[in-house]
Design a protein around this motif. Sequence first.
Motif, mmCIF file in Angstrom:
data_model
loop_
_atom_site.group_PDB
_atom_site.id
_atom_site.type_symbol
_atom_site.label_atom_id
_atom_site.label_comp_id
_atom_site.label_asym_id
_atom_site.label_seq_id
_atom_site.Cartn_x
_atom_site.Cartn_y
_atom_site.Cartn_z
ATOM 1 N N LEU A 124 9.067 -5.642 0.303
ATOM 2 C CA LEU A 124 7.974 -4.863 -0.262
ATOM 3 C C LEU A 124 7.193 -4.237 0.890
ATOM 4 O O LEU A 124 7.204 -4.762 2.010
ATOM 5 N N VAL A 125 6.549 -3.136 0.606
ATOM 6 C CA VAL A 125 5.661 -2.522 1.602
ATOM 7 C C VAL A 125 4.236 -2.923 1.231
ATOM 8 O O VAL A 125 3.755 -2.597 0.149
ATOM 9 N N ILE A 126 3.613 -3.676 2.113
ATOM 10 C CA ILE A 126 2.299 -4.230 1.799
ATOM 11 C C ILE A 126 1.291 -3.762 2.837
ATOM 12 O O ILE A 126 1.481 -3.977 4.039
ATOM 13 N N ALA A 127 0.236 -3.121 2.377
ATOM 14 C CA ALA A 127 -0.804 -2.624 3.290
ATOM 15 C C ALA A 127 -2.014 -3.550 3.191
ATOM 16 O O ALA A 127 -2.568 -3.750 2.115
ATOM 17 N N ILE A 128 -2.400 -4.139 4.325
ATOM 18 C CA ILE A 128 -3.602 -4.977 4.382
ATOM 19 C C ILE A 128 -4.672 -4.127 5.060
ATOM 20 O O ILE A 128 -4.461 -3.638 6.175
ATOM 21 N N CYS A 129 -5.798 -3.934 4.384
ATOM 22 C CA CYS A 129 -6.764 -2.933 4.840
ATOM 23 C C CYS A 129 -8.140 -3.529 5.098
ATOM 24 O O CYS A 129 -8.637 -4.313 4.291
ATOM 25 N N GLY A 130 -8.743 -3.123 6.208
ATOM 26 C CA GLY A 130 -10.136 -3.479 6.457
ATOM 27 C C GLY A 130 -10.336 -4.223 7.757
ATOM 28 O O GLY A 130 -9.734 -3.896 8.779
ATOM 29 N N ASP A 131 -11.181 -5.242 7.712
ATOM 30 C CA ASP A 131 -11.572 -5.987 8.904
ATOM 31 C C ASP A 131 -10.516 -7.038 9.230
ATOM 32 O O ASP A 131 -10.659 -8.212 8.912
ATOM 33 N N ILE A 132 -9.451 -6.618 9.879
ATOM 34 C CA ILE A 132 -8.351 -7.534 10.209
ATOM 35 C C ILE A 132 -8.810 -8.522 11.285
ATOM 36 O O ILE A 132 -8.494 -9.706 11.251
ATOM 37 N N ALA A 133 -9.577 -8.027 12.258
ATOM 38 C CA ALA A 133 -9.914 -8.830 13.438
ATOM 39 C C ALA A 133 -10.640 -10.120 13.081
ATOM 40 O O ALA A 133 -10.372 -11.165 13.665
ATOM 41 N N ASN A 179 8.898 -8.893 4.492
ATOM 42 C CA ASN A 179 8.311 -7.691 3.924
ATOM 43 C C ASN A 179 7.903 -6.756 5.060
ATOM 44 O O ASN A 179 7.824 -7.172 6.211
ATOM 45 N N ARG A 180 7.641 -5.517 4.723
ATOM 46 C CA ARG A 180 7.073 -4.591 5.710
ATOM 47 C C ARG A 180 5.565 -4.647 5.591
ATOM 48 O O ARG A 180 5.008 -4.247 4.574
ATOM 49 N N VAL A 181 4.928 -5.144 6.619
ATOM 50 C CA VAL A 181 3.480 -5.302 6.569
ATOM 51 C C VAL A 181 2.821 -4.188 7.379
ATOM 52 O O VAL A 181 3.227 -3.905 8.502
ATOM 53 N N ARG A 182 1.833 -3.552 6.780
ATOM 54 C CA ARG A 182 1.049 -2.540 7.488
ATOM 55 C C ARG A 182 -0.394 -3.018 7.554
ATOM 56 O O ARG A 182 -0.916 -3.549 6.581
ATOM 57 N N LEU A 183 -0.998 -2.810 8.699
ATOM 58 C CA LEU A 183 -2.408 -3.137 8.840
ATOM 59 C C LEU A 183 -3.177 -1.826 8.975
ATOM 60 O O LEU A 183 -2.820 -0.976 9.792
ATOM 61 N N VAL A 184 -4.196 -1.682 8.140
ATOM 62 C CA VAL A 184 -4.955 -0.436 8.105
ATOM 63 C C VAL A 184 -6.422 -0.741 8.373
ATOM 64 O O VAL A 184 -7.002 -1.605 7.706
ATOM 65 N N GLY A 185 -7.006 -0.062 9.347
ATOM 66 C CA GLY A 185 -8.427 -0.266 9.606
ATOM 67 C C GLY A 185 -8.836 0.439 10.871
ATOM 68 O O GLY A 185 -7.981 0.917 11.625
ATOM 69 N N GLU A 245 3.113 -2.793 11.307
ATOM 70 C CA GLU A 245 2.755 -1.425 11.677
ATOM 71 C C GLU A 245 1.246 -1.286 11.554
ATOM 72 O O GLU A 245 0.660 -1.779 10.595
ATOM 73 N N VAL A 246 0.646 -0.624 12.521
ATOM 74 C CA VAL A 246 -0.809 -0.496 12.531
ATOM 75 C C VAL A 246 -1.199 0.967 12.290
ATOM 76 O O VAL A 246 -0.644 1.871 12.916
ATOM 77 N N PHE A 247 -2.116 1.175 11.357
ATOM 78 C CA PHE A 247 -2.579 2.525 11.021
ATOM 79 C C PHE A 247 -4.095 2.582 11.122
ATOM 80 O O PHE A 247 -4.772 1.674 10.637
ATOM 81 N N ASP A 248 -4.621 3.663 11.698
ATOM 82 C CA ASP A 248 -6.057 3.828 11.531
ATOM 83 C C ASP A 248 -6.375 4.919 10.515
ATOM 84 O O ASP A 248 -7.516 5.070 10.113
ATOM 85 N N ASP A 249 -5.349 5.625 10.066
ATOM 86 C CA ASP A 249 -5.537 6.568 8.965
ATOM 87 C C ASP A 249 -5.103 5.880 7.678
ATOM 88 O O ASP A 249 -3.939 5.529 7.506
ATOM 89 N N MET A 250 -6.053 5.678 6.773
ATOM 90 C CA MET A 250 -5.752 4.887 5.582
ATOM 91 C C MET A 250 -4.730 5.581 4.674
ATOM 92 O O MET A 250 -3.860 4.929 4.103
ATOM 93 N N ARG A 251 -4.812 6.886 4.588
ATOM 94 C CA ARG A 251 -3.871 7.579 3.684
ATOM 95 C C ARG A 251 -2.443 7.396 4.166
ATOM 96 O O ARG A 251 -1.534 7.120 3.385
ATOM 97 N N ALA A 252 -2.242 7.522 5.456
ATOM 98 C CA ALA A 252 -0.897 7.320 6.005
ATOM 99 C C ALA A 252 -0.464 5.874 5.813
ATOM 100 O O ALA A 252 0.700 5.594 5.496
ATOM 101 N N VAL A 301 1.958 -2.791 -2.468
ATOM 102 C CA VAL A 301 0.796 -3.658 -2.631
ATOM 103 C C VAL A 301 -0.304 -3.176 -1.684
ATOM 104 O O VAL A 301 -0.031 -2.899 -0.512
ATOM 105 N N VAL A 302 -1.514 -3.056 -2.201
ATOM 106 C CA VAL A 302 -2.659 -2.699 -1.361
ATOM 107 C C VAL A 302 -3.617 -3.889 -1.381
ATOM 108 O O VAL A 302 -4.150 -4.262 -2.422
ATOM 109 N N MET A 303 -3.762 -4.487 -0.221
ATOM 110 C CA MET A 303 -4.576 -5.690 -0.133
ATOM 111 C C MET A 303 -5.860 -5.344 0.620
ATOM 112 O O MET A 303 -5.818 -4.973 1.791
#
Lengths: 322, 426
Positions: A157-166, A183-189, A204-211, A218-220
């Motif tokens: 699954l592609v799962i995006a975890i968004c926000g204050d990861i640190a 799973n493919r985990v993406r961190l967004v923040g 994978e790390v993203f600072d652009d939430m749309r990307a 799943v959006v976490m």
Amino acid sequence: MTFSQRHLLGIEPLHPLEIASILDLAEEYVALNRSAEKHAPVLEGMTQINMFFESSTRTQASFELAGKRLGADVMNMAMAQSSVTKGETLIDTALTLNAMHPDLLVVRHGRSGAVNLLAEKVNCAVLNAGDGRHEHPTQALLDALTIRRKKGRLHRLVIAICGDIAHSRVARSNLILLGKMENRVRLVGPPTLMPPQVGEFGVEVFDDMRAGLEGADVVMMLRLQRERMDGGFVPSEREYFQRYGLDAEKLAHAKPDAIVMHPGPMNRGIEIDGAIADDINRSVIQEQVEMGVAVRMACMDLLARNLRAERERARLREAADG
Amino acid sequence: MRWFHNARLIDPDAGTDTIGTLLIREGRIAERDGPCPDGAEAVDAHGKCLAPGIVDLGVQVGEPGAQHKESLRTAGLAAAKGGVTTIVMRPDTDPAIDTPEVLEYVTRRAMARTPVNIRAMAALTRGRAGREMAEIGLLQDAGAVAFGDGDRVVPDTRVLGRAMTYARGLGALIVGHPQDIGLSTGACATSGKFASLRGLPAVSPMAERIGLDRDLGLVEMTGARYHADQITCARALPPLERAKGNGLDVTAGISIHHLTLNELDLGDFRTFFKFTPPLRSEDDRRAVVEALREGLIDIICSMHSPQDEESKRLPFEEAAAGAVGLETLLPAAMRLYHSEGLSLPQIWRALSLNPARRLGLAGGRLMAGAPADLVLFDPDAPFVLDRFTLLSKSKNTPFDGARLQGRVLASYVAGECVYTREGQDA
């Protein structure tokens, strides 16, 4: 059933088969919790102590309910107001409690590693209910159960975890668990809320939430502490919501059937738009709470089995020696 | 009068490692590779190593203020057992060594209680608070060999700059702790994958480089003599090299822990591996070992920091930093010999000759006329360390249970034997 742990201190020491075992057993408890009966006496005669050095309503209630449904004698200790503030050390507190012969100790503490330290000093099973920024294993397990039930699987699954990861133990436990289950985990923040070199965790790390949300199953969302938004880590609440708050427009980048999760408590209008949180077609936030009780029942059941087996072995050894 | 023969003489000054004899008379080295004179006690070294005693720059002793962690007596016993013949005390006592009176008190007690030489570093600022400079001149007259605030950084560049200017006039050595406190406050690990995984507040190694850059800028401005107490990461090496190349009077040290351990040793929050600065990545560790080999880093020390069990049995963030090191410095340094390919004279330059030279002490040499402060050791003898066998009052060593090689067989201070392993099993 594969589960050989003495404590549940984190997701990191768990084997994928152990994770699957917990989730399978939790499924049975979901069914039980939905029945009229709601009780199984598997912890009959056992004592469960909930020690929360950080105040928590939801997690503590969930553990308490889980213990009671399994027949344990449950005691809550609000450590935030107790002798700890009088200067007693964590070890002394642990030894004091240990003398009361608990079987299960549920601990939340504000410092990373504090629960590991405590587990070394007691001879009962210890469950980590969150330690500092380190781990919150039952949260990751309940998230996994929710995902598995909604998506029918817990892999690829592609799962995006968004926000204050640190600053998030929830994010840490989740990215470890979801990674273990392939799973493919993406961190967004924003970069200020990303732990250093987190890219080396195989995410994978993203600072652009749309990307970051593009094609996600799943959006976490994570909770952002208000005190981190006054210019320390991000400039302001409104700038954060504009760039990282989950609204319909950003969610449209995820798959059409993507689910939205949040560990609670939510800051509506900061990290998540109220309308998304309440959308019963997308949001599984209430279901997460339900899964929480079942997962905690499963964890305590499995730990109690190992504890009984260990005590039985010790008894037999003693009998053989004597 | 004592005559060592069949000894592997480690001479850091000449850079030689040869079998020979050494005669000591009246507390001094009298002759090398000569015959045994009448009346001398002949000591057969059985081919083991005889080297100048270690000069340990930066030892914390709990006296005054924390005698329950380490007293001058126990520190002295531990030093003798570890082959450390000169302890250079850090000023981070309570009260701090920031007046000639405290310095005299410590020196007087040390003379009566310890078998090894004790010299003291004094605080650079009063109470190590970083605000007003201490009485550098009076302290120097009273015997202080260097000035620094321990692991505290003087935050105000004007205060540090003035202290450096003042110290330059006296020819006093300033020992700095290079660190940017804005970045490092609250941190207990080096930022990176491991600290992120453990959820520990972490600091980038860049904080050390920024702190060093600042201090070196002030050195260039004032012309002070400066020693950086611990340079532990690759990023801090280029400015150090540049400063030396530009002819600034700068040297650098490192603790043995940062040379032999890395951040992964923290494992499951093992507080005995908590240090200031925190342990670095393996890449950094290898870089500083290379810098030591090339002589860019001058001095190895133990950074002996005794902590009792209570200070360590806490959640990692709250636990005290530091480790005892007087007794493990030599065996741990032997890892550089066995695993990193440094020669014994190279290692002894950093353990003994360079610190003695930098502080203006006579030790660290094997030539005639030098004080007979010596260590006789077996570089190969293997053992597993049990921390409860340490003579230090505190047992907080990261090497508990570690397989080490290298044992001190005897230590001599001014020709007198202050420690011998004969008749001991453990």
